[in-house]
Design a protein around this motif. Structure first.
Motif, PDB file in Angstrom:
ATOM      1  N   PHE A  86       0.855  -1.186   0.000  1.00  0.00           N
ATOM      2  CA  PHE A  86       0.000   0.000   0.000  1.00  0.00           C
ATOM      3  C   PHE A  86       0.889   1.234   0.000  1.00  0.00           C
ATOM      4  O   PHE A  86       1.690   1.412   0.927  1.00  0.00           O
ATOM      5  CB  PHE A  86      -0.880   0.019   1.258  1.00  0.00           C
ATOM      6  CG  PHE A  86      -1.971  -1.017   1.263  1.00  0.00           C
ATOM      7  CD1 PHE A  86      -1.676  -2.368   1.244  1.00  0.00           C
ATOM      8  CD2 PHE A  86      -3.307  -0.631   1.302  1.00  0.00           C
ATOM      9  CE1 PHE A  86      -2.685  -3.330   1.255  1.00  0.00           C
ATOM     10  CE2 PHE A  86      -4.321  -1.582   1.318  1.00  0.00           C
ATOM     11  CZ  PHE A  86      -4.013  -2.926   1.290  1.00  0.00           C
ATOM     12  N   VAL A  87       0.753   2.065  -1.028  1.00  0.00           N
ATOM     13  CA  VAL A  87       1.555   3.302  -1.074  1.00  0.00           C
ATOM     14  C   VAL A  87       0.711   4.439  -1.624  1.00  0.00           C
ATOM     15  O   VAL A  87      -0.231   4.216  -2.380  1.00  0.00           O
ATOM     16  CB  VAL A  87       2.809   3.193  -1.987  1.00  0.00           C
ATOM     17  CG1 VAL A  87       3.777   2.159  -1.485  1.00  0.00           C
ATOM     18  CG2 VAL A  87       2.435   2.926  -3.429  1.00  0.00           C
ATOM     19  N   HIS A  88       1.078   5.639  -1.257  1.00  0.00           N
ATOM     20  CA  HIS A  88       0.386   6.801  -1.813  1.00  0.00           C
ATOM     21  C   HIS A  88       0.785   6.970  -3.280  1.00  0.00           C
ATOM     22  O   HIS A  88       1.919   6.657  -3.665  1.00  0.00           O
ATOM     23  CB  HIS A  88       0.748   8.059  -1.019  1.00  0.00           C
ATOM     24  CG  HIS A  88      -0.111   9.237  -1.373  1.00  0.00           C
ATOM     25  ND1 HIS A  88       0.163  10.057  -2.433  1.00  0.00           N
ATOM     26  CD2 HIS A  88      -1.262   9.695  -0.817  1.00  0.00           C
ATOM     27  CE1 HIS A  88      -0.780  10.995  -2.511  1.00  0.00           C
ATOM     28  NE2 HIS A  88      -1.654  10.789  -1.537  1.00  0.00           N
ATOM     29  N   ARG A 140       2.657  -6.341  -6.088  1.00  0.00           N
ATOM     30  CA  ARG A 140       1.243  -6.003  -6.235  1.00  0.00           C
ATOM     31  C   ARG A 140       0.981  -4.774  -5.381  1.00  0.00           C
ATOM     32  O   ARG A 140       1.348  -4.735  -4.210  1.00  0.00           O
ATOM     33  CB  ARG A 140       0.434  -7.189  -5.715  1.00  0.00           C
ATOM     34  CG  ARG A 140      -0.999  -7.255  -6.145  1.00  0.00           C
ATOM     35  CD  ARG A 140      -1.650  -8.563  -5.763  1.00  0.00           C
ATOM     36  NE  ARG A 140      -1.411  -8.935  -4.385  1.00  0.00           N
ATOM     37  CZ  ARG A 140      -0.789 -10.067  -4.012  1.00  0.00           C
ATOM     38  NH1 ARG A 140      -0.342 -10.941  -4.897  1.00  0.00           N
ATOM     39  NH2 ARG A 140      -0.619 -10.337  -2.735  1.00  0.00           N
ATOM     40  N   PHE A 141       0.371  -3.754  -6.007  1.00  0.00           N
ATOM     41  CA  PHE A 141       0.185  -2.490  -5.283  1.00  0.00           C
ATOM     42  C   PHE A 141      -1.273  -2.151  -5.069  1.00  0.00           C
ATOM     43  O   PHE A 141      -2.125  -2.497  -5.895  1.00  0.00           O
ATOM     44  CB  PHE A 141       0.833  -1.328  -6.065  1.00  0.00           C
ATOM     45  CG  PHE A 141       2.319  -1.264  -5.918  1.00  0.00           C
ATOM     46  CD1 PHE A 141       2.887  -0.675  -4.800  1.00  0.00           C
ATOM     47  CD2 PHE A 141       3.158  -1.784  -6.891  1.00  0.00           C
ATOM     48  CE1 PHE A 141       4.268  -0.615  -4.653  1.00  0.00           C
ATOM     49  CE2 PHE A 141       4.538  -1.728  -6.750  1.00  0.00           C
ATOM     50  CZ  PHE A 141       5.090  -1.140  -5.633  1.00  0.00           C
ATOM     51  N   ASN A 142      -1.514  -1.473  -3.982  1.00  0.00           N
ATOM     52  CA  ASN A 142      -2.799  -0.855  -3.734  1.00  0.00           C
ATOM     53  C   ASN A 142      -2.490   0.630  -3.546  1.00  0.00           C
ATOM     54  O   ASN A 142      -1.795   1.011  -2.609  1.00  0.00           O
ATOM     55  CB  ASN A 142      -3.402  -1.467  -2.468  1.00  0.00           C
ATOM     56  CG  ASN A 142      -4.811  -0.993  -2.223  1.00  0.00           C
ATOM     57  OD1 ASN A 142      -5.138   0.168  -2.470  1.00  0.00           O
ATOM     58  ND2 ASN A 142      -5.640  -1.877  -1.730  1.00  0.00           N
ATOM     59  N   ILE A 143      -2.968   1.452  -4.474  1.00  0.00           N
ATOM     60  CA  ILE A 143      -2.588   2.867  -4.458  1.00  0.00           C
ATOM     61  C   ILE A 143      -3.517   3.661  -3.541  1.00  0.00           C
ATOM     62  O   ILE A 143      -4.732   3.531  -3.604  1.00  0.00           O
ATOM     63  CB  ILE A 143      -2.656   3.477  -5.889  1.00  0.00           C
ATOM     64  CG1 ILE A 143      -1.826   2.639  -6.868  1.00  0.00           C
ATOM     65  CG2 ILE A 143      -2.209   4.929  -5.888  1.00  0.00           C
ATOM     66  CD1 ILE A 143      -0.353   2.643  -6.606  1.00  0.00           C
ATOM     67  N   LEU A 144      -2.901   4.482  -2.697  1.00  0.00           N
ATOM     68  CA  LEU A 144      -3.652   5.285  -1.730  1.00  0.00           C
ATOM     69  C   LEU A 144      -3.687   6.757  -2.155  1.00  0.00           C
ATOM     70  O   LEU A 144      -2.754   7.234  -2.812  1.00  0.00           O
ATOM     71  CB  LEU A 144      -2.992   5.172  -0.352  1.00  0.00           C
ATOM     72  CG  LEU A 144      -2.839   3.756   0.217  1.00  0.00           C
ATOM     73  CD1 LEU A 144      -1.909   3.781   1.430  1.00  0.00           C
ATOM     74  CD2 LEU A 144      -4.195   3.163   0.581  1.00  0.00           C
ATOM     75  N   VAL A 160      -5.871   6.441   6.512  1.00  0.00           N
ATOM     76  CA  VAL A 160      -4.719   7.007   5.804  1.00  0.00           C
ATOM     77  C   VAL A 160      -4.844   8.531   5.798  1.00  0.00           C
ATOM     78  O   VAL A 160      -5.848   9.070   5.335  1.00  0.00           O
ATOM     79  CB  VAL A 160      -4.669   6.478   4.352  1.00  0.00           C
ATOM     80  CG1 VAL A 160      -3.521   7.135   3.588  1.00  0.00           C
ATOM     81  CG2 VAL A 160      -4.572   4.961   4.337  1.00  0.00           C
ATOM     82  N   ILE A 161      -3.840   9.193   6.332  1.00  0.00           N
ATOM     83  CA  ILE A 161      -3.824  10.662   6.308  1.00  0.00           C
ATOM     84  C   ILE A 161      -2.663  11.113   5.427  1.00  0.00           C
ATOM     85  O   ILE A 161      -1.505  10.805   5.711  1.00  0.00           O
ATOM     86  CB  ILE A 161      -3.667  11.250   7.716  1.00  0.00           C
ATOM     87  CG1 ILE A 161      -4.808  10.735   8.602  1.00  0.00           C
ATOM     88  CG2 ILE A 161      -3.694  12.769   7.673  1.00  0.00           C
ATOM     89  CD1 ILE A 161      -4.715  11.206  10.021  1.00  0.00           C
TER      90      ILE A 161
END
Ligand SMILES: [Zn+2]
Length: 340
Positions: A86-88, A140-144, A160-161
């Motif tokens: 999980f990344v911005h 594998r990414f989950n975009i924030l 997520v802030i």
């Protein structure tokens, strides 16, 4: 909070250690990864054992920001556990493609007065640092984007802030019920986080840089408004005096604003690099990027408040101090003006 494991791992930098957090709730989640070093494997492996879980149990890794001490060991974790990362959005390409010193970075440094002869040395230093991390091109990414809730079992969640400043896509993770925040490098107890200039600029114009210090101060305000009991930072021990730390950081920057202005001249144009050399006479190669970032951040504010002027001559950027009345105690108000 017996489901939070802080794993503090030695790193070969001045800051000495970096933290990984293991959240022992389903799905098992890590916050940050540490660096690509044998110690990271050893410490993490031991901690997993102590927590009674194996590598295969790790299902998610949340990255607070795209610096090598926070994602560098990710590829190895991918091979061992194959979790979702999980990344911005703003950090995603850095981590996926490993772009650590884009061309635009060097251009911004040169435009702001850094001597040409230093650039290769800076690039080499950054390259050396970045040996401590692998890009995550196969992950594998989950975009924030900020505002998401990362859910766990028994209704625990982390919100997520988005806290741009230290990096454009830096995030903190917050649980309101327990008053917990994972603060990455946004809030550190022993050092003031350095907002690094953003080489792309707001409109993708490489001659501009986004106003990272203003972003950072506004992101601090976001955290200040939360109801917090404890912060788990990216480096160092957890701490509770969050509000007073934030005040200390505001004060630090108001003092620094004054110092930057004091080093400037109303008769002579100076590049940000030159101002940096006056303010930090002992700086060495590894500090140049940080110092130029620091000065640019403060010049943005001084420019915004019309206390300095900016001009471009022969592709170099210069600043000159406006002829100002004698001010006392104004710098705190300047910082405040961004957080009200
Ligand atoms: Zn860090």
């Amino acid at each position: 909070m017996n489901f939070i494991f802080q794993i503090s791992i030695p790193i070969p930098f001045e800051i000495q250690t970096v933290n990984i957090y293991l959240i022992k709730k389903e799905p098992i989640t890590l916050i940050d990864t540490g660096m690509k070093l044998p110690e990271t494997y050893r410490y993490l492996d031991n901690s997993l054992k102590e927590a009674g879980i194996t590598w295969q149990h790790i299902k998610r890794v949340i990255i607070t920001h795209g610096h090598v001490d926070h994602f560098g060991f990710g590829k190895r974790i991918m091979e061992l556990s194959n979790p979702t990362f999980f990344v911005h959005k703003e950090e995603y390409l850095k981590i996926k493609e490993g772009i650590t010193f884009p061309k635009g970075f060097a251009e911004v440094l040169i435009k702001n007065g850094t001597p040409d002869g230093m650039i290769n040395k800076i690039i080499n230093y950054v390259k050396k640092v970045n040996q401590f991390g692998d890009k995550l091109d196969k992950a594998r990414f989950n975009i924030l984007y900020g505002g998401e809730r990362i859910e766990f079992d028994d209704r625990f969640y982390l919100k997520v802030i988005h806290t741009p400043g230290h990096t454009p896509g830096h995030i903190c993770l917050y649980n309101e019920k327990d008053g917990i925040i994972f603060s990455g490098d946004h809030l550190l107890q022993k050092t003031t986080p350095n907002p690094l200039f953003d080489w792309r600029g707001k409109e993708g114009n490489q001659s501009q840089h986004s106003k990272v210090l203003i972003d950072y101060i506004r992101s601090l305000r976001k955290i200040e408004k939360l109801d917090l009991k404890i912060a788990f930072p990216g480096h160092g021990l957890p701490f509770r005096d969050i509000k007073s730390l934030i005040q200390k950081i505001y004060n630090h920057h108001s003092q620094r604003l004054k110092n930057v202005l004091n080093e400037m001249d109303s008769q002579k144009d100076m590049t940000p690099y030159q101002i940096g050399c006056k303010l930090f006479p002992d700086m060495n190669i590894k500090d140049v990027l940080l110092v130029v970032s620091e000065i640019l951040g403060h010049l943005d504010i001084l420019l915004d408040k019309e206390m300095v002027k900016r001009k471009v001559t022969n592709d170099r950027i210069y600043y000159i101090k406006e002829k100002l009345p004698f001010y006392k105690g104004i710098f705190k108000d300047i910082i405040k003006s961004y957080i009200e």
